[in-house]
Design a protein around this motif. Structure first.
Motif, PDB file in Angstrom:
ATOM      1  N   VAL A  91      25.804 145.406   4.878  1.00  0.00           N
ATOM      2  CA  VAL A  91      26.141 144.046   4.447  1.00  0.00           C
ATOM      3  C   VAL A  91      24.996 143.098   4.803  1.00  0.00           C
ATOM      4  CG1 VAL A  91      27.740 142.114   4.718  1.00  0.00           C
ATOM      5  CG2 VAL A  91      28.632 144.434   4.608  1.00  0.00           C
ATOM      6  N   ILE A  92      24.457 143.220   6.021  1.00  0.00           N
ATOM      7  CA  ILE A  92      23.351 142.333   6.427  1.00  0.00           C
ATOM      8  C   ILE A  92      22.170 142.554   5.477  1.00  0.00           C
ATOM      9  CG2 ILE A  92      21.754 141.661   8.275  1.00  0.00           C
ATOM     10  CD1 ILE A  92      23.737 143.062  10.245  1.00  0.00           C
ATOM     11  N   ARG A  93      21.835 143.830   5.276  1.00  0.00           N
ATOM     12  CA  ARG A  93      20.687 144.144   4.407  1.00  0.00           C
ATOM     13  C   ARG A  93      20.853 143.530   3.022  1.00  0.00           C
ATOM     14  NH1 ARG A  93      18.828 147.241   0.283  1.00  0.00           N
ATOM     15  NH2 ARG A  93      16.818 148.282   0.599  1.00  0.00           N
ATOM     16  N   GLU A  94      22.043 143.713   2.452  1.00  0.00           N
ATOM     17  CA  GLU A  94      22.262 143.239   1.080  1.00  0.00           C
ATOM     18  C   GLU A  94      22.332 141.720   1.006  1.00  0.00           C
ATOM     19  OE1 GLU A  94      21.768 145.159  -1.409  1.00  0.00           O
ATOM     20  OE2 GLU A  94      21.527 146.853  -0.047  1.00  0.00           O
ATOM     21  N   LEU A  95      22.777 141.073   2.095  1.00  0.00           N
ATOM     22  CA  LEU A  95      22.742 139.602   2.105  1.00  0.00           C
ATOM     23  C   LEU A  95      21.294 139.135   2.065  1.00  0.00           C
ATOM     24  CD1 LEU A  95      25.496 138.706   4.779  1.00  0.00           C
ATOM     25  CD2 LEU A  95      25.572 138.207   2.322  1.00  0.00           C
ATOM     26  N   VAL A  96      20.459 139.774   2.890  1.00  0.00           N
ATOM     27  CA  VAL A  96      19.049 139.370   2.961  1.00  0.00           C
ATOM     28  C   VAL A  96      18.356 139.647   1.626  1.00  0.00           C
ATOM     29  CG1 VAL A  96      16.837 139.813   4.100  1.00  0.00           C
ATOM     30  CG2 VAL A  96      18.942 139.729   5.467  1.00  0.00           C
ATOM     31  N   VAL A  97      18.494 140.883   1.147  1.00  0.00           N
ATOM     32  CA  VAL A  97      17.789 141.259  -0.082  1.00  0.00           C
ATOM     33  C   VAL A  97      18.348 140.471  -1.279  1.00  0.00           C
ATOM     34  CG1 VAL A  97      17.240 143.180  -1.643  1.00  0.00           C
ATOM     35  CG2 VAL A  97      17.209 143.540   0.833  1.00  0.00           C
ATOM     36  N   GLY A  98      19.676 140.283  -1.303  1.00  0.00           N
ATOM     37  CA  GLY A  98      20.294 139.542  -2.405  1.00  0.00           C
ATOM     38  C   GLY A  98      19.849 138.087  -2.429  1.00  0.00           C
ATOM     39  N   LEU A  99      19.878 137.428  -1.291  1.00  0.00           N
ATOM     40  CA  LEU A  99      19.439 136.023  -1.247  1.00  0.00           C
ATOM     41  C   LEU A  99      17.980 135.908  -1.690  1.00  0.00           C
ATOM     42  CD1 LEU A  99      21.103 134.858   2.108  1.00  0.00           C
ATOM     43  CD2 LEU A  99      21.354 133.689  -0.095  1.00  0.00           C
ATOM     44  N   TRP A 100      17.187 136.863  -1.221  1.00  0.00           N
ATOM     45  CA  TRP A 100      15.743 136.837  -1.497  1.00  0.00           C
ATOM     46  C   TRP A 100      15.440 137.130  -2.963  1.00  0.00           C
ATOM     47  CZ3 TRP A 100      11.916 136.360   2.522  1.00  0.00           C
ATOM     48  CH2 TRP A 100      10.600 136.572   2.100  1.00  0.00           C
ATOM     49  N   GLU A 101      16.002 138.256  -3.444  1.00  0.00           N
ATOM     50  CA  GLU A 101      15.641 138.730  -4.789  1.00  0.00           C
ATOM     51  C   GLU A 101      16.396 138.012  -5.904  1.00  0.00           C
ATOM     52  OE1 GLU A 101      13.273 140.796  -5.226  1.00  0.00           O
ATOM     53  OE2 GLU A 101      13.062 141.950  -3.373  1.00  0.00           O
ATOM     54  N   LEU A 102      17.704 137.748  -5.681  1.00  0.00           N
ATOM     55  CA  LEU A 102      18.494 137.159  -6.771  1.00  0.00           C
ATOM     56  C   LEU A 102      18.229 135.665  -6.900  1.00  0.00           C
ATOM     57  CD1 LEU A 102      21.975 138.849  -6.062  1.00  0.00           C
ATOM     58  CD2 LEU A 102      20.369 139.463  -7.847  1.00  0.00           C
ATOM     59  N   TYR A 103      18.124 134.993  -5.752  1.00  0.00           N
ATOM     60  CA  TYR A 103      18.049 133.528  -5.789  1.00  0.00           C
ATOM     61  C   TYR A 103      16.730 132.953  -5.278  1.00  0.00           C
ATOM     62  CZ  TYR A 103      22.922 133.425  -7.181  1.00  0.00           C
ATOM     63  OH  TYR A 103      24.078 133.580  -7.889  1.00  0.00           O
ATOM     64  N   GLY A 104      15.876 133.785  -4.725  1.00  0.00           N
ATOM     65  CA  GLY A 104      14.580 133.278  -4.268  1.00  0.00           C
ATOM     66  C   GLY A 104      14.639 132.520  -2.951  1.00  0.00           C
ATOM     67  N   VAL A 105      15.672 132.804  -2.146  1.00  0.00           N
ATOM     68  CA  VAL A 105      15.778 132.150  -0.830  1.00  0.00           C
ATOM     69  C   VAL A 105      14.775 132.807   0.125  1.00  0.00           C
ATOM     70  CG1 VAL A 105      17.320 131.761   1.153  1.00  0.00           C
ATOM     71  CG2 VAL A 105      18.201 131.541  -1.186  1.00  0.00           C
ATOM     72  N   ARG A 106      14.101 132.020   0.925  1.00  0.00           N
ATOM     73  CA  ARG A 106      13.081 132.579   1.824  1.00  0.00           C
ATOM     74  C   ARG A 106      13.383 132.341   3.311  1.00  0.00           C
ATOM     75  NH1 ARG A 106      12.476 135.079  -1.951  1.00  0.00           N
ATOM     76  NH2 ARG A 106      10.668 135.335  -3.305  1.00  0.00           N
ATOM     77  N   GLU A 107      14.316 131.450   3.594  1.00  0.00           N
ATOM     78  CA  GLU A 107      14.640 131.142   5.006  1.00  0.00           C
ATOM     79  C   GLU A 107      15.971 131.812   5.361  1.00  0.00           C
ATOM     80  OE1 GLU A 107      13.111 128.563   7.375  1.00  0.00           O
ATOM     81  OE2 GLU A 107      11.479 129.432   6.214  1.00  0.00           O
ATOM     82  N   ILE A 108      15.879 133.032   5.890  1.00  0.00           N
ATOM     83  CA  ILE A 108      17.092 133.793   6.210  1.00  0.00           C
ATOM     84  C   ILE A 108      16.985 134.238   7.669  1.00  0.00           C
ATOM     85  CG2 ILE A 108      18.586 135.718   5.509  1.00  0.00           C
ATOM     86  CD1 ILE A 108      16.864 135.794   2.865  1.00  0.00           C
ATOM     87  N   TYR A 109      18.044 133.968   8.453  1.00  0.00           N
ATOM     88  CA  TYR A 109      17.988 134.257   9.892  1.00  0.00           C
ATOM     89  C   TYR A 109      19.183 135.094  10.330  1.00  0.00           C
ATOM     90  CZ  TYR A 109      14.303 130.817  10.061  1.00  0.00           C
ATOM     91  OH  TYR A 109      13.120 130.154   9.852  1.00  0.00           O
TER      92      TYR A 109
END
Ligand SMILES: Nc1ncnc2c1ncn2[C@@H]1O[C@H](COP(=O)(O)OP(=O)(O)O)[C@@H](O)[C@H]1O
Ligand SMILES: O=P(O)(O)OC[C@H]1O[C@](O)(COP(=O)(O)O)[C@@H](O)[C@@H]1O
Ligand SMILES: [Mg+2]
Length: 444
Positions: A91-109
Motif C-alpha cells: 500500500v505504501i509503495r503504491e501510494l508513493v508510485v501512484g501519487l508520483w506517476e499518476l498525478y505528478g506529486v513530488r513531495e511525499i513523506y
C-alpha cells in the motif's frame, strides 16, 4: 430510493483539469472518469416481494475529471499504525508510485513508527526509487506502533510540516484515531485531505468486503493446521492444537478451517463453548479419538478468555493502545486437555501437539491477490483525495471500490455471524457440537 452516502469535500480549493488527461499511458476514454452520481450499492441481495426497501449507496471510487489540488502544491504524508498485516508495504509503495506517476506529486513523506512519529520523529522523503521493491517485503518499512495518540500534537505536526494530504493505514483503533484527526482538522479549517486505509489481519473492520492481507494470513494459517494434522495423525490419541490470531473476531480461524478440511473443531470469540458434561468439548473429543484416533482443534486467540483463570493484574492488563492483553488460550487448552485425559484414561497414551504460528501468519509479504488488492486500494485513495474528498475510507463493497465515510467505518465492526450460512458450513464440515443449543438443553 437510493442516494449516495455523502463524503465531506474540501471547500477552499479550486477545480482543475485532471493531469491524467495528458498521461501517455492512460488516454482517458469514455467511461474512464467516475461521475459524482456513480454509486455502489451496499447490498446486492434483495427480496423482490418486500414492499419498499431503502438502499444504502456509496460514491464509486476512481479518477475524477476534475481534481482539487495543484500537484506541485501537494505535500503528502503516509503513516502505518497498529499490528502488522501482509500488504502494508505494498500500500505504501503504491501510494508513493501512484501519487508520483499518476498525478505528478513530488513531495511525499513517510511518518515513522505510527501516530507518535508525527510529533516525535523526522518524516522520511519517499520516491518511486526508494520504494520500488517494498511490495516484496513483509511488515512495514516505515515501522508501526501502538499507543502514542496525542491528537493536538499530531494535528500541530501536520500543520507545522505543511502536509495537505494524509494517508493513514491502520485497523479499527487507527480508524477511530483518524476520525479524531479529521474532526480536529475540520475545526481548525485546514485544507488537508484525510483518508484511512483499513488494515487488519483480523478482518474486523466492517462495511468493506475484507481487509487486505487477510487471505495471505489464512494461507499461512492453513500450513499450521496441516502440520497439526500430521502430528495428531502420527500419534496414538493425538490432538493437534492450533491457536490463530483473532482478538475479538474469529475470521482467520473460520476461513482456515473451511479451506483446510482437516479441522475437527473450530472455536472463535463470537461463540461460547464449554468443556465438561453432555454436549461439551471433552465428550466430542472422546468420540473423535475413538472413531479416528486423532483430532485437530483450532482456536482463535480471543476464544474462551473468560474461562482462563487470571489474577487481578492480569484482568486489568492493556496494551499501549488500550486493547485488552489476552492470556494464551493454547497453553491453557493443552493443560486442561492433559488433565482431562489423565483423569479419564490414566493408562492410555495421549499427546497434545500445540502449534502457535502467531506472528508467522502476518509477518509475510502479501500474496498475489492481496498485492493486487493493495494496489487498487492505494489508487482509489489517491483518486479520492486528489478529487477533494476527505474523511473517507476507500474499500471494496461487493467487489466494487467505493468511498465510505471514515466515521461509519470506525463505528462498524465485522464479527462472525454464528447464525448465518457460513458458520453452519463450518459446523457441517467439522461436525462439532452446537454448544449453545447443547448448553440450553443441558440446563433445562
Ligand atoms: N479510540 C481511539 N481514539 C484515538 N486513537 C486510537 C483509538 N484507539 C486506538 N487508537 C490509536 O490507533 C493506533 C492503532 O490502534 P491499535 O488498536 O493498536 O491497532 P489497530 O489500528 O490495528 O486496531 C494507536 O496509536 C492507538 O493509540
Ligand atoms: O502486535 P501485538 O501487539 O502483539 O498484538 C497482537 C494482535 O495484533 C493482531 O495481529 C492485529 O490486531 P490489530 O489489527 O488491532 O492491530 C491481533 O490478531 C493480535 O491480537
Ligand atoms: Mg484493532
Amino acid at each position: 430510493m437510493t442516494g449516495a452516502t455523502s463524503i465531506p469535500c474540501l471547500s477552499g480549493l479550486h477545480h482543475r483539469r485532471n493531469p491524467l488527461e495528458d498521461n501517455p499511458f492512460f488516454h482517458p476514454s469514455n467511461g474512464f472518469y467516475i461521475n459524482p452520481s456513480d454509486v455502489i450499492l451496499a447490498q446486492v441481495a434483495y427480496d423482490l416481494s418486500a414492499q419498499s426497501q431503502s438502499r444504502v449507496a456509496y460514491h464509486r471510487a476512481g479518477p475524477r475529471r476534475e481534481i482539487m489540488y495543484e500537484p506541485s502544491a501537494v505535500k503528502a504524508a503516509i503513516v502505518t499504525c497498529g499490528g502488522l498485516c501482509p500488504g502494508m508495504n505494498t500500500v505504501i509503495r503504491e501510494l508513493v508510485v501512484g501519487l508520483w506517476e499518476l498525478y505528478g506529486v513530488r513531495e511525499i513523506y513517510g511518518i515513522p513508527a505510527g501516530y507518535r512519529g508525527f510529533y516525535s520523529m523526522e518524516a522520511v522523503k519517499l520516491d518511486p526509487k526508494a520504494v520500488h521493491d517494498w511490495h516484496k517485503k513483509g511488515g512495514t518499512v516505515l515501522a508501526t506502533s501502538r499507543g502514542g495518540f496525542h491528537l493536538h500534537k499530531i494535528v500541530d505536526a501536520i500543520q507545522l510540516n505543511g502536509f495537505n494530504q494524509v494517508y493513514i493505514i491502520g485497523g479499527d483503533g487507527t480508524m477511530r484515531g483518524a476520525v479524531e484527526i479529521f474532526k480536529e482538522i475540520s475545526l481548525r479549517k485546514l485544507e488537508v485531505g484525510i483518508t484511512g486505509i483499513p488494515k487488519t489481519v483480523d478482518n474486523d473492520v466492517g462495511i468493506i468486503d475484507r481487509s487486505f492481507g487477510f487471505q495471505t494470513a489464512v494461507e499461512m494459517a492453513q500450513q499450521a493446521i496441516s502440520a497439526a494434522h500430521v502430528e495428531a495423525e502420527s500419534a496414538v490419541n493425538g490432538i493437534g492444537l492450533v491457536k490463530l490470531m483473532g482478538r475479538s473476531t474469529g475470521h482467520i480461524a473460520l476461513h482456515a478451517t473451511l479451506s483446510s478440511r482437516d479441522v475437527d473443531c473450530c472455536l472463535i470469540p463470537e461463540m461460547d463453548f464449554y468443556l465438561e458434561g453432555k454436549g461439551g468439548l471433552f465428550e466430542f473429543l472422546e468420540k473423535r479419538l475413538k472413531e479416528r484416533g486423532h483430532a485437530v482443534l483450532v482456536v482463535a486467540e480471543g476464544a474462551g478468555q473468560e474461562m482462563i483463570p487470571r489474577n487481578e493484574s492480569q484482568k486489568q492488563e492493556r496494551d499501549e493502545s488500550g486493547n485488552p492483553v489476552f492470556l494464551d488460550v493454547g497453553v491453557w487448552f493443552k493443560s486442561v486437555l492433559k488433565d482431562w485425559w489423565g483423569r479419564e484414561h490414566p493408562d492410555e497414551l495421549f499427546t497434545v501437539k500445540y502449534i502457535d504460528p502467531t506472528y508467522m501468519i502476518r509477518a509475510v509479504p502479501a500474496n498475489a491477490t492481496d498485492n493486487l488488492y493493495c494496489t487498487l486500494l492505494a489508487h482509489s485513495a489517491i483518486h479520492g483525495v486528489m478529487a477533494g474528498y476527505t474523511g473517507f475510507v476507500p474499500g471494496p463493497i461487493n467487489g466494487n471500490y467505493a468511498y465510505i465515510p471514515l466515521e461509519e467505518v470506525a463505528l462498524t465492526k465485522n464479527e462472525v455471524n454464528t447464525s448465518d450460512h457460513k458458520w453452519a458450513w463450518v459446523r457441517s464440515v467439522t461436525n462439532q457440537p452446537d454448544f449453545e443449543t447443547n448448553f440450553k438443553g443441558q440446563s433445562l
